[in-house]
Design a protein around this motif. Structure first.
Motif, mmCIF file in Angstrom:
data_model
loop_
_atom_site.group_PDB
_atom_site.id
_atom_site.type_symbol
_atom_site.label_atom_id
_atom_site.label_comp_id
_atom_site.label_asym_id
_atom_site.label_seq_id
_atom_site.Cartn_x
_atom_site.Cartn_y
_atom_site.Cartn_z
ATOM 1 N N ASN A 1 -14.123 -3.075 -2.639
ATOM 2 C CA ASN A 1 -14.607 -4.077 -1.820
ATOM 3 C C ASN A 1 -13.950 -5.555 -2.087
ATOM 4 N N ASN A 2 -13.784 -5.665 -3.415
ATOM 5 C CA ASN A 2 -13.617 -7.028 -3.740
ATOM 6 C C ASN A 2 -12.132 -7.242 -4.485
ATOM 7 N N LEU A 3 -11.614 -6.097 -5.067
ATOM 8 C CA LEU A 3 -10.543 -6.385 -5.991
ATOM 9 C C LEU A 3 -9.367 -5.619 -5.835
ATOM 10 N N VAL A 4 -9.415 -4.184 -5.416
ATOM 11 C CA VAL A 4 -8.040 -3.427 -5.243
ATOM 12 C C VAL A 4 -7.117 -3.741 -4.189
ATOM 13 N N TYR A 5 -7.785 -4.834 -3.155
ATOM 14 C CA TYR A 5 -6.993 -4.930 -1.836
ATOM 15 C C TYR A 5 -6.412 -6.539 -2.083
ATOM 16 N N LYS A 6 -6.594 -7.025 -3.307
ATOM 17 C CA LYS A 6 -5.984 -8.555 -3.814
ATOM 18 C C LYS A 6 -4.606 -8.092 -3.936
ATOM 19 N N PRO A 7 -3.783 -9.081 -3.826
ATOM 20 C CA PRO A 7 -2.529 -9.099 -3.879
ATOM 21 C C PRO A 7 -1.580 -9.282 -5.539
ATOM 22 N N GLY A 8 -2.717 -9.392 -6.425
ATOM 23 C CA GLY A 8 -2.145 -9.608 -7.940
ATOM 24 C C GLY A 8 -1.485 -10.896 -7.925
ATOM 25 N N GLY B 1 9.663 0.445 -1.398
ATOM 26 C CA GLY B 1 8.568 1.594 -2.051
ATOM 27 C C GLY B 1 9.191 2.475 -2.968
ATOM 28 N N ALA B 2 10.465 2.197 -3.234
ATOM 29 C CA ALA B 2 11.133 3.096 -4.323
ATOM 30 C C ALA B 2 10.897 2.349 -5.620
ATOM 31 N N ASP B 3 11.133 2.958 -6.611
ATOM 32 C CA ASP B 3 10.697 2.535 -8.166
ATOM 33 C C ASP B 3 11.318 1.098 -8.360
ATOM 34 N N TYR B 4 10.676 0.359 -8.725
ATOM 35 C CA TYR B 4 10.559 -1.202 -8.875
ATOM 36 C C TYR B 4 11.866 -1.354 -9.580
ATOM 37 N N HIS B 5 12.053 -1.024 -10.829
ATOM 38 C CA HIS B 5 13.186 -1.165 -11.822
ATOM 39 C C HIS B 5 14.434 -0.692 -10.983
ATOM 40 N N HIS B 6 14.297 0.386 -10.638
ATOM 41 C CA HIS B 6 15.800 0.756 -9.808
ATOM 42 C C HIS B 6 15.879 -0.184 -8.732
ATOM 43 N N THR B 7 14.983 -0.684 -7.936
ATOM 44 C CA THR B 7 15.298 -1.559 -6.652
ATOM 45 C C THR B 7 16.034 -2.912 -7.308
ATOM 46 N N ARG C 1 0.672 -7.197 -13.266
ATOM 47 C CA ARG C 1 1.522 -6.057 -12.869
ATOM 48 C C ARG C 1 2.841 -6.954 -12.151
ATOM 49 N N PRO C 2 3.920 -6.256 -12.045
ATOM 50 C CA PRO C 2 5.048 -6.630 -11.276
ATOM 51 C C PRO C 2 4.599 -7.371 -9.832
ATOM 52 N N LYS C 3 5.227 -8.253 -9.233
ATOM 53 C CA LYS C 3 4.687 -8.869 -8.261
ATOM 54 C C LYS C 3 5.130 -8.075 -6.968
ATOM 55 N N ILE C 4 4.359 -8.134 -5.859
ATOM 56 C CA ILE C 4 4.615 -7.758 -4.607
ATOM 57 C C ILE C 4 5.806 -8.364 -3.922
ATOM 58 N N LYS C 5 5.706 -9.690 -4.146
ATOM 59 C CA LYS C 5 6.724 -10.494 -3.356
ATOM 60 C C LYS C 5 7.955 -10.947 -4.496
ATOM 61 N N LEU D 1 4.338 0.776 -9.225
ATOM 62 C CA LEU D 1 4.756 -0.076 -10.351
ATOM 63 C C LEU D 1 4.179 -1.432 -10.128
ATOM 64 N N THR D 2 3.646 -1.484 -8.757
ATOM 65 C CA THR D 2 2.994 -3.056 -8.751
ATOM 66 C C THR D 2 1.413 -2.892 -8.299
ATOM 67 N N VAL D 3 0.920 -3.653 -7.460
ATOM 68 C CA VAL D 3 -0.540 -3.580 -7.545
ATOM 69 C C VAL D 3 -0.993 -2.589 -6.568
ATOM 70 N N PRO D 4 -2.042 -1.791 -6.623
ATOM 71 C CA PRO D 4 -3.070 -2.099 -7.360
ATOM 72 C C PRO D 4 -2.781 -0.809 -8.876
ATOM 73 N N GLY D 5 -1.907 0.027 -8.615
ATOM 74 C CA GLY D 5 -1.659 0.876 -9.601
ATOM 75 C C GLY D 5 -1.384 2.376 -9.284
ATOM 76 N N PRO D 6 -1.415 3.238 -10.253
ATOM 77 C CA PRO D 6 -1.004 4.709 -10.119
ATOM 78 C C PRO D 6 -2.075 5.332 -9.256
ATOM 79 N N GLY D 7 -1.798 6.406 -8.474
ATOM 80 C CA GLY D 7 -2.616 7.288 -7.677
ATOM 81 C C GLY D 7 -2.239 7.046 -6.263
ATOM 82 N N VAL D 8 -2.739 8.379 -5.426
ATOM 83 C CA VAL D 8 -2.603 8.267 -4.284
ATOM 84 C C VAL D 8 -3.534 7.118 -3.491
ATOM 85 N N PRO D 9 -4.643 6.924 -3.802
ATOM 86 C CA PRO D 9 -5.401 6.211 -2.900
ATOM 87 C C PRO D 9 -4.825 4.720 -3.165
ATOM 88 N N PRO D 10 -4.730 4.265 -4.482
ATOM 89 C CA PRO D 10 -4.091 3.113 -4.647
ATOM 90 C C PRO D 10 -2.655 2.814 -3.972
#
Length: 493
Positions: free
Chosen positions: A138-145, A274-280, A445-449, A462-471
């Motif tokens: 509710n407070n953290l994972v939807y933040k843009p980092g 939405g591809a690999d950040y480094h590759h992009t 973490r590497p930035k969204i923008k 590779l950006t926020v919030p991190g690994p996993g399907v829900p994230p």
């Protein structure tokens, strides 16, 4: 006139973002290099067997519900969910396994039977985990980092010590059984880090495990991809498969001006990758890359994986839908992933047998099995090594479950480091992105923008919030919110 945006890739985060952007009035086109959508969550169909190529665990159902509710939909509008009971099984040695039930009171009994008095400590642990889950979702994972201040709330200040202590120390403070410790520590593997490096705050994964439970979408995780694709198309999103993005062109003012896709020039001022950040970033001229090769080399990556997709001509015994094989030392295996990258001598491994729950995964009387060994990214990957490790885990499966299975194998395919690189352009063939350790959390973490290219944004593991399907679902929303906020009063064609 609608604002146009191209999205590179079609995994969970890209699909999520596409829906939010299309709902907001954007004309969205998804470019997928492979022949089917889904990214790492694609599907393998062979000889009547079905396999989820990537994710097989459906945790945190509330995140899926929140995503679909944002479009006045429910998961049940698209797929059928079943709560697994038992949730999973863990083998420690021959005929020595602990089965985790699908309901909390039964889990307390399992703990108490293994270590008298432990259920009391588990209740206190899960009370803390419930609070952290609520704060996180509710407070953290939807933040843009974007800033460290995002982490500073009355709730996080109250739990500040949990950011500087580890999950391992918290778990082992009161629980003494090695088996129970391993069960409590294993969920952070989904975060791609060792329990000894993971902040205690992340015990909210145990809340997801024991309280929210483990679920199965009938037909597999690919049904979630199909649901999101159906939703995206209903909102007007256009999909182009076999569309390999070869270059991101930037004009003299540092603005996106076009994509080169299969040799074709597609003019655009707005791109979300939405591809690999480094590759992009390698698709950009060097001066427009935010992060150097030295930067990526210095990061702690979540594991890669050696995966096997196996068809058996009989039903297996003494295994569950999700079965973990912890009959070797986790710390030794972890060292081979994080400390001195090499093939593990005695790896832990995981197996999924979805046909136990869902008959659609295998022909009648047969069993579909997916096996996974966590590995260090970037290590040598050859057919000979894959075969060696397949023989190793099949021998252990037979020994630990006291049954013969080798002569019943009628189908086998594998997927490993080289495939992650080839199919997903994954940095060093990692499977889960950056590890969620304290120094790689949120604003670290590497930035969204993009800081160097106007009109370029990122989403995914590779950006926020991190690994996993829900994230990843959440990452898509964060990225779309960032784009909508950036161009709220600006006409981008």
């Amino acid at each position: 006139m609608k604002k146009n945006i191209y999205i590179i890739g079609s995994g969970f985060s890209a699909l999520s973002a596409s829906c939010y952007l299309a709902q907001a009035g954007y004309q969205v086109t998804i470019l997928e290099k492979n022949k089917t959508v889904g990214g790492r969550a694609r599907q393998l169909l062979r000889d009547g067997f079905t396999f989820d190529i990537g994710p097989t665990w459906y945790w945190m159902p509330d995140v899926f519900e929140k995503f679909f509710s944002d479009f006045n939909k429910k998961p049940s509008d698209f797929y059928e969910l079943e709560k697994l009971d038992p949730a999973y099984q863990v083998y420690f040695d021959e005929a020595d396994a602990i089965t985790i039930p699908g309901h909390l009171e039964a889990i307390y009994k399992v703990f108490e039977n293994e270590e008298p008095g432990s259920s009391k400590h588990l209740k206190a642990f899960l009370k803390s985990a419930a609070y952290n889950y609520d704060v996180s979702i509710n407070n953290l994972v939807y933040k843009p980092g974007a800033s460290a201040l995002e982490l500073v709330t009355p709730e996080t200040i109250a739990k500040i010590t949990q950011f500087f202590s580890t999950l391992r120390s918290q778990v082992r403070k009161h629980i003494k059984s090695k088996k129970l410790i391993q069960i409590l520590e294993f969920p952070v593997l989904f975060l791609g880090a060792k329990p000894s490096n993971t902040p205690a705050f992340y015990n909210f994964m145990n809340y997801a495990d024991f309280v929210l439970g483990t679920w199965h979408p009938k037909g597999g995780m690919y049904m979630v991809i199909e649901a999101m694709t159906t939703l995206a198309k209903s909102l007007g999103v256009v999909f182009k498969t076999n569309a390999n993005v070869e270059e991101i062109k930037v004009n003299a003012q540092g603005e996106v001006e076009a994509l080169i896709v299969n040799g074709e020039n597609l003019e655009t001022k707005l791109v979300l990758s939405g591809a690999d950040y480094h590759h992009t970033e390698t698709l950009l001229p060097k001066k427009y890359r935010q992060y150097s090769e030295t930067y990526w080399e210095s990061k702690v990556f979540a594991p890669s994986s050696l995966l096997f997709y196996v068809g058996f001509d009989k039903k297996l015994e003494r295994v569950c839908h999700h079965t973990l094989f912890f009959d070797t030392d986790f710390d030794t295996h972890a060292k081979s992933i994080y400390d001195t990258p090499e093939w593990p001598e005695k790896p832990l491994f995981y197996a999924s047998f979805p046909s136990i729950t869902d008959a659609s995964f295998a022909p009648e009387g047969n069993e579909a099995g997916t096996f996974l060994i966590p590995l260090a990214p970037g290590i040598k990957d050859t057919p000979q090594i894959r075969d060696e490790y397949f023989n190793l885990i099949i021998e252990r499966l037979e020994r630990l479950t006291n049954q013969k299975v080798r002569e019943h194998i009628i189908l086998k395919e594998s997927f490993c480091v080289n495939d992650f690189i080839k199919d997903y352009n994954s940095y060093k063939g990692n499977a889960y992105g950056l590890a969620n350790i304290l120094t790689q959390t949120a604003f670290l973490r590497p930035k969204i923008k993009s800081k160097k290219v106007k009109g370029l944004f990122f989403t995914g593991q590779l950006t926020v919030p991190g690994p996993g399907v829900p994230p990843s679902l959440i990452s898509g929303k964060i990225a779309s919110d960032s784009i909508l906020k950036t161009y709220k009063n600006e006409a981008v064609i």
